[in-house]
Write a protein that holds these residues in place. Structure first.
Motif, PDB file in Angstrom:
ATOM      1  N   ARG A  15     -22.940 -12.962 -15.663  1.00 50.91           N
ATOM      2  CA  ARG A  15     -21.557 -12.852 -15.181  1.00 50.91           C
ATOM      3  C   ARG A  15     -20.673 -12.351 -16.314  1.00 50.91           C
ATOM      4  NH1 ARG A  15     -20.954 -18.886 -13.619  1.00 50.91           N
ATOM      5  NH2 ARG A  15     -22.842 -19.021 -14.859  1.00 50.91           N
ATOM      6  N   PRO A  16     -19.444 -11.898 -15.996  1.00 47.19           N
ATOM      7  CA  PRO A  16     -18.554 -11.410 -17.061  1.00 47.19           C
ATOM      8  C   PRO A  16     -18.084 -12.536 -17.987  1.00 47.19           C
ATOM      9  CG  PRO A  16     -17.880 -10.569 -14.909  1.00 47.19           C
ATOM     10  CD  PRO A  16     -18.897 -11.641 -14.658  1.00 47.19           C
ATOM     11  N   ARG A  17     -17.404 -12.155 -19.053  1.00 43.10           N
ATOM     12  CA  ARG A  17     -16.789 -13.128 -19.953  1.00 43.10           C
ATOM     13  C   ARG A  17     -15.811 -14.004 -19.185  1.00 43.10           C
ATOM     14  NH1 ARG A  17     -16.859  -8.743 -23.747  1.00 43.10           N
ATOM     15  NH2 ARG A  17     -17.963  -9.300 -25.654  1.00 43.10           N
ATOM     16  N   ARG A  18     -15.749 -15.248 -19.599  1.00 46.31           N
ATOM     17  CA  ARG A  18     -14.783 -16.217 -19.060  1.00 46.31           C
ATOM     18  C   ARG A  18     -14.991 -16.498 -17.577  1.00 46.31           C
ATOM     19  NH1 ARG A  18     -14.816 -16.345 -23.775  1.00 46.31           N
ATOM     20  NH2 ARG A  18     -13.050 -16.289 -25.199  1.00 46.31           N
ATOM     21  N   PHE A  19     -16.235 -16.366 -17.110  1.00 48.43           N
ATOM     22  CA  PHE A  19     -16.543 -16.711 -15.723  1.00 48.43           C
ATOM     23  C   PHE A  19     -17.348 -18.011 -15.632  1.00 48.43           C
ATOM     24  CE2 PHE A  19     -14.638 -12.960 -14.328  1.00 48.43           C
ATOM     25  CZ  PHE A  19     -14.694 -12.845 -12.940  1.00 48.43           C
ATOM     26  N   GLY A  20     -17.300 -18.842 -16.666  1.00 52.17           N
ATOM     27  CA  GLY A  20     -17.910 -20.166 -16.600  1.00 52.17           C
ATOM     28  C   GLY A  20     -19.365 -20.242 -17.007  1.00 52.17           C
TER      29      GLY A  20
ATOM     30  N   ARG B 177     -28.013 -16.072  -3.508  1.00 55.15           N
ATOM     31  CA  ARG B 177     -27.700 -17.473  -3.199  1.00 55.15           C
ATOM     32  C   ARG B 177     -26.746 -18.113  -4.201  1.00 55.15           C
ATOM     33  NH1 ARG B 177     -33.298 -20.396  -2.742  1.00 55.15           N
ATOM     34  NH2 ARG B 177     -33.793 -18.938  -4.430  1.00 55.15           N
ATOM     35  N   LEU B 178     -26.534 -17.474  -5.324  1.00 54.96           N
ATOM     36  CA  LEU B 178     -25.670 -18.053  -6.349  1.00 54.96           C
ATOM     37  C   LEU B 178     -24.246 -17.483  -6.316  1.00 54.96           C
ATOM     38  CD1 LEU B 178     -28.078 -18.320  -9.413  1.00 54.96           C
ATOM     39  CD2 LEU B 178     -27.653 -19.954  -7.566  1.00 54.96           C
ATOM     40  N   ALA B 179     -23.894 -16.799  -5.242  1.00 60.19           N
ATOM     41  CA  ALA B 179     -22.573 -16.154  -5.158  1.00 60.19           C
ATOM     42  C   ALA B 179     -21.429 -17.144  -5.359  1.00 60.19           C
ATOM     43  CB  ALA B 179     -22.425 -15.434  -3.819  1.00 60.19           C
ATOM     44  N   GLU B 180     -21.550 -18.354  -4.827  1.00 57.37           N
ATOM     45  CA  GLU B 180     -20.456 -19.321  -4.939  1.00 57.37           C
ATOM     46  C   GLU B 180     -20.291 -19.849  -6.360  1.00 57.37           C
ATOM     47  OE1 GLU B 180     -21.186 -23.391  -3.292  1.00 57.37           O
ATOM     48  OE2 GLU B 180     -23.028 -22.447  -2.530  1.00 57.37           O
ATOM     49  N   TYR B 181     -21.282 -19.585  -7.228  1.00 56.74           N
ATOM     50  CA  TYR B 181     -21.201 -20.042  -8.614  1.00 56.74           C
ATOM     51  C   TYR B 181     -20.796 -18.932  -9.585  1.00 56.74           C
ATOM     52  CZ  TYR B 181     -23.772 -23.800  -6.403  1.00 56.74           C
ATOM     53  OH  TYR B 181     -24.148 -24.812  -5.554  1.00 56.74           O
ATOM     54  N   VAL B 182     -20.541 -17.723  -9.060  1.00 57.08           N
ATOM     55  CA  VAL B 182     -20.094 -16.628  -9.918  1.00 57.08           C
ATOM     56  C   VAL B 182     -18.744 -16.959 -10.531  1.00 57.08           C
ATOM     57  CG1 VAL B 182     -19.272 -14.244  -9.917  1.00 57.08           C
ATOM     58  CG2 VAL B 182     -21.408 -14.816  -8.752  1.00 57.08           C
ATOM     59  N   GLY B 183     -17.831 -17.440  -9.701  1.00 55.76           N
ATOM     60  CA  GLY B 183     -16.489 -17.821 -10.143  1.00 55.76           C
ATOM     61  C   GLY B 183     -15.968 -18.922  -9.240  1.00 55.76           C
ATOM     62  N   PHE B 184     -14.650 -18.990  -9.070  1.00 54.88           N
ATOM     63  CA  PHE B 184     -14.059 -19.965  -8.151  1.00 54.88           C
ATOM     64  C   PHE B 184     -14.030 -19.379  -6.743  1.00 54.88           C
ATOM     65  CE2 PHE B 184     -11.238 -22.187 -11.563  1.00 54.88           C
ATOM     66  CZ  PHE B 184     -12.371 -22.788 -12.089  1.00 54.88           C
TER      67      PHE B 184
ATOM     68  N   LYS C  55     -16.995 -14.068   0.279  1.00 61.38           N
ATOM     69  CA  LYS C  55     -16.099 -12.916   0.366  1.00 61.38           C
ATOM     70  C   LYS C  55     -14.945 -12.947  -0.628  1.00 61.38           C
ATOM     71  CE  LYS C  55     -18.350 -10.851   3.588  1.00 61.38           C
ATOM     72  NZ  LYS C  55     -19.121  -9.637   3.243  1.00 61.38           N
ATOM     73  N   HIS C  56     -14.580 -14.103  -1.121  1.00 59.54           N
ATOM     74  CA  HIS C  56     -13.450 -14.188  -2.045  1.00 59.54           C
ATOM     75  C   HIS C  56     -13.850 -15.011  -3.264  1.00 59.54           C
ATOM     76  CE1 HIS C  56     -10.566 -12.444   0.798  1.00 59.54           C
ATOM     77  NE2 HIS C  56     -11.213 -13.126   1.718  1.00 59.54           N
ATOM     78  N   VAL C  57     -13.969 -14.337  -4.400  1.00 62.25           N
ATOM     79  CA  VAL C  57     -14.339 -15.009  -5.649  1.00 62.25           C
ATOM     80  C   VAL C  57     -13.291 -14.670  -6.706  1.00 62.25           C
ATOM     81  CG1 VAL C  57     -16.056 -15.167  -7.487  1.00 62.25           C
ATOM     82  CG2 VAL C  57     -16.792 -15.036  -5.105  1.00 62.25           C
ATOM     83  N   TYR C  58     -12.839 -15.694  -7.435  1.00 66.77           N
ATOM     84  CA  TYR C  58     -11.733 -15.567  -8.373  1.00 66.77           C
ATOM     85  C   TYR C  58     -12.226 -15.700  -9.815  1.00 66.77           C
ATOM     86  CZ  TYR C  58      -8.615 -16.417  -4.376  1.00 66.77           C
ATOM     87  OH  TYR C  58      -7.948 -16.335  -3.179  1.00 66.77           O
ATOM     88  N   SER C  59     -11.462 -15.102 -10.722  1.00 68.20           N
ATOM     89  CA  SER C  59     -11.729 -15.238 -12.157  1.00 68.20           C
ATOM     90  C   SER C  59     -11.341 -16.641 -12.614  1.00 68.20           C
ATOM     91  CB  SER C  59     -10.919 -14.199 -12.932  1.00 68.20           C
ATOM     92  OG  SER C  59     -10.939 -14.478 -14.315  1.00 68.20           O
ATOM     93  N   PRO C  60     -12.309 -17.491 -12.991  1.00 66.58           N
ATOM     94  CA  PRO C  60     -12.006 -18.899 -13.320  1.00 66.58           C
ATOM     95  C   PRO C  60     -11.063 -19.057 -14.505  1.00 66.58           C
ATOM     96  CG  PRO C  60     -14.368 -18.590 -12.989  1.00 66.58           C
ATOM     97  CD  PRO C  60     -13.756 -17.225 -13.058  1.00 66.58           C
ATOM     98  N   ASN C  61     -11.285 -18.292 -15.573  1.00 67.18           N
ATOM     99  CA  ASN C  61     -10.449 -18.430 -16.757  1.00 67.18           C
ATOM    100  C   ASN C  61      -8.990 -18.127 -16.442  1.00 67.18           C
ATOM    101  OD1 ASN C  61     -10.131 -18.539 -19.836  1.00 67.18           O
ATOM    102  ND2 ASN C  61      -9.363 -16.494 -19.378  1.00 67.18           N
TER     103      ASN C  61
END
Length: 529
Positions: free
Chosen positions: A45-50, A227-234, A266-272
């Motif tokens: 995942r990108p930087r600052r995505f947990g 299956r890990l889509a929900e853990y990519v970000g918020f 469908k909607h994933v947010y940048s956690p940081n």
């Protein structure tokens, strides 16, 4: 407890001391892989995505040197059947490759540093089981496992740091890959030594040609999170809950930090960015505090056929097709525009629609990074349009239709060469670029359904913005007055109803056959309601 062997749970304790979004369901996923053929997981995942948060969480859960039960009570994993089975049951080896890279005197020594540091701790814990003078970490671990019947769980954070920091040193890269192959591609030896592995970083596992350097890993990434889509970000529900808790506008949070979308989520947010907005009590651009636009500028400025056109189209709100299969999962092996765009997806600068195989700029926060990156002279008319867009918005709000028409005359020519398949798309793209900075004040909606028809472009003021709403209607080979009449005839209400009394109607016409020295292809009429 050690630094690398069984690092304990203090890292996760620190995370829980702040606002924590429960991502412990990832543990249940890893639990299902333990001692199975699918036991090797790579999740980039990108930087600052947990990424580091997840690594510390996994360490706290599996590490047998500590008792982490109280940390997980009430969280999602505690409700799963696998919770008791694996809680604090394994020897964990934790490697933060960024730490090794940043603390070495010579990056060429990193692989040796990793092995010697871990072996030193293994000798202390497993005295008598480590062969004398053995310098190979895979062989030391195999010897311990064979004599003690204890398997390891290996967690590697920022696995690709060496590829990013020593991007042109193939020798050190190959030495590092050989270490990973020794750990994870040893057939029976790996099965007897490794119970599970979880590896995370920005880039997917390096490829050589068409084959992965570590073929036994199951890979999850920004292009294929599965299956890990929900853990990519918020997720959207998680952000809504946070907004309710902190009494923050969800609509504003969504426009700034949403935009990453996958088939399962469908909607994933940048956690940081979300957490910074909540903690600082201000929704603004936090992306640029962790990423430099200079690197983006370097990538999008590369001399590949069609790359500049693709970036221009995305600046105008379009999506562009991307073939991700040729990307070698590093930051040097670029052969075409697809490789560059795929890297930008993994870095988080672009979102990716795997169904349609298209990339796009995900949200307002990242859009501002692109604005900075194309500000140079090499971007010509497009860069100038973005830098002048604040002035264009001011002219529109002041009702200066001539200035608006003149600005569109300049930008549309450069954009139409990119989107030459029809005039509608190119004009819409040109207008989006021309009003690029308006995104800071407005939510811009294409084809907004309202009243009896659709608004070509609707500019809806963001919360707390004291500016009028705008409806822009586009016409081709007619006239701008016709566009204004159509707005009136469609009797726009619905989402625009609350803006009646503070609304601008903007009619724009493009006459492709306009001729003569002083003839203009673009005309504009602005009416205040």
């Amino acid at each position: 407890m050690g630094i690398y062997l069984n690092p304990g749970n203090k890292g996760f304790q620190t995370i829980l001391n702040g606002t924590y979004v429960d991502k412990t369901g990832l543990i249940n996923f890893v639990n299902r892989t333990i001692n199975t053929p699918q036991k090797l997981t790579s999740f980039s995942r990108p930087r600052r995505f947990g990424k580091s948060f997840a690594a510390k969480m996994l360490c706290a859960y599996y590490d047998k040197s500590c008792d982490s039960r109280s940390l997980f009570e009430g969280l999602e994993i505690s409700k799963r059947d696998s919770f008791e089975k694996y809680l604090n049951k394994y020897d964990v080896i934790y490697l933060d490759i960024t730490w090794f890279v940043s603390t070495t005197d010579d990056i060429k020594n990193v692989v040796n540093d990793i092995q010697s540091s871990v072996i030193s701790e293994l000798k202390s814990e497993f005295s008598g089981y480590v062969p004398e003078n053995e310098k190979s970490l895979p062989r030391v671990m195999t010897a311990i496992a064979s004599k003690t019947d204890r398997r390891f769980i290996v967690i590697i954070d920022e696995w690709d740091a060496l590829f990013r920091e020593a991007k042109n040193d193939e020798a050190i890269q190959k030495e590092y890959v050989q270490l990973l192959r020794g750990l994870f591609k040893g057939g029976t030896a790996t099965d007897e030594t490794i119970a599970a592995a979880y590896m995370t970083g920005i880039l997917p596992i390096k490829k050589y040609g068409t084959e992965s350097a570590l073929t036994d890993f199951k890979e999850y990434s920004m292009t294929t999170p599965k299956r890990l889509a929900e853990y990519v970000g918020f997720t959207e529900n998680e952000v809504k809950h946070l907004c309710d808790e902190y009494q923050v506008s969800f609509d504003e949070m969504q426009s700034w930090y949403d935009g990453y979308s996958f088939s399962r989520m469908k909607h994933v947010y940048s956690p940081n960015s979300v957490m910074n907005a909540l903690q600082e009590e201000e929704i603004q651009n936090y992306w640029m505090q962790t990423e430099s636009f200079e690197s983006l500028k370097e990538y999008i400025g590369m001399d590949f056929d069609g790359l500049k056109d693709a970036i221009t189209a995305m600046l105008g709100g379009e999506r562009v097709s991307v073939k991700i299969s040729t990307f070698q999962n590093d930051i040097t092996s670029f052969n075409n525009r697809n490789d560059v765009l795929t890297l930008l997806i993994h870095l988080g600068y672009l979102a990716y629609d795997s169904k349609d195989r298209e990339a796009y700029i995900p949200n307002l926060e990242v859009a501002e990074a692109f604005e900075d990156a194309v500000s140079g002279k090499e971007w010509g008319t497009v860069g100038k349009a973005l830098s002048d867009s604040e002035r264009l918005l001011k002219a529109t709000l002041e009702g200066n239709s001539d200035a608006v028409a003149d600005a569109l005359e300049q930008i549309h020519g450069s954009v139409s060469s990119v989107l030459n398949y029809n005039n509608e798309a190119s004009l819409s793209c040109a207008i989006t670029i021309a009003y690029y900075t308006a995104k800071r004040y407005y939510s811009i909606v294409r084809e907004l359904p309202s009243g009896k028809g659709f608004a070509d472009l609707a500019f809806l003021p963001r919360r707390g913005v004291d500016k009028p709403a705008m409806i822009i209607e586009l016409k081709y080979d007619k006239d701008a007055d016709t566009a204004i009449r159509q707005i009136h005839e469609n009797r726009y209400d619905g989402e625009l109803k609350e803006h009646f009394g503070n609304l601008l109607l903007v009619g724009i016409n493009y006459d492709k056959d306009a001729k003569g020295t002083n003839a203009k292809k673009h005309s504009c009429v602005i009416e205040k309601v």
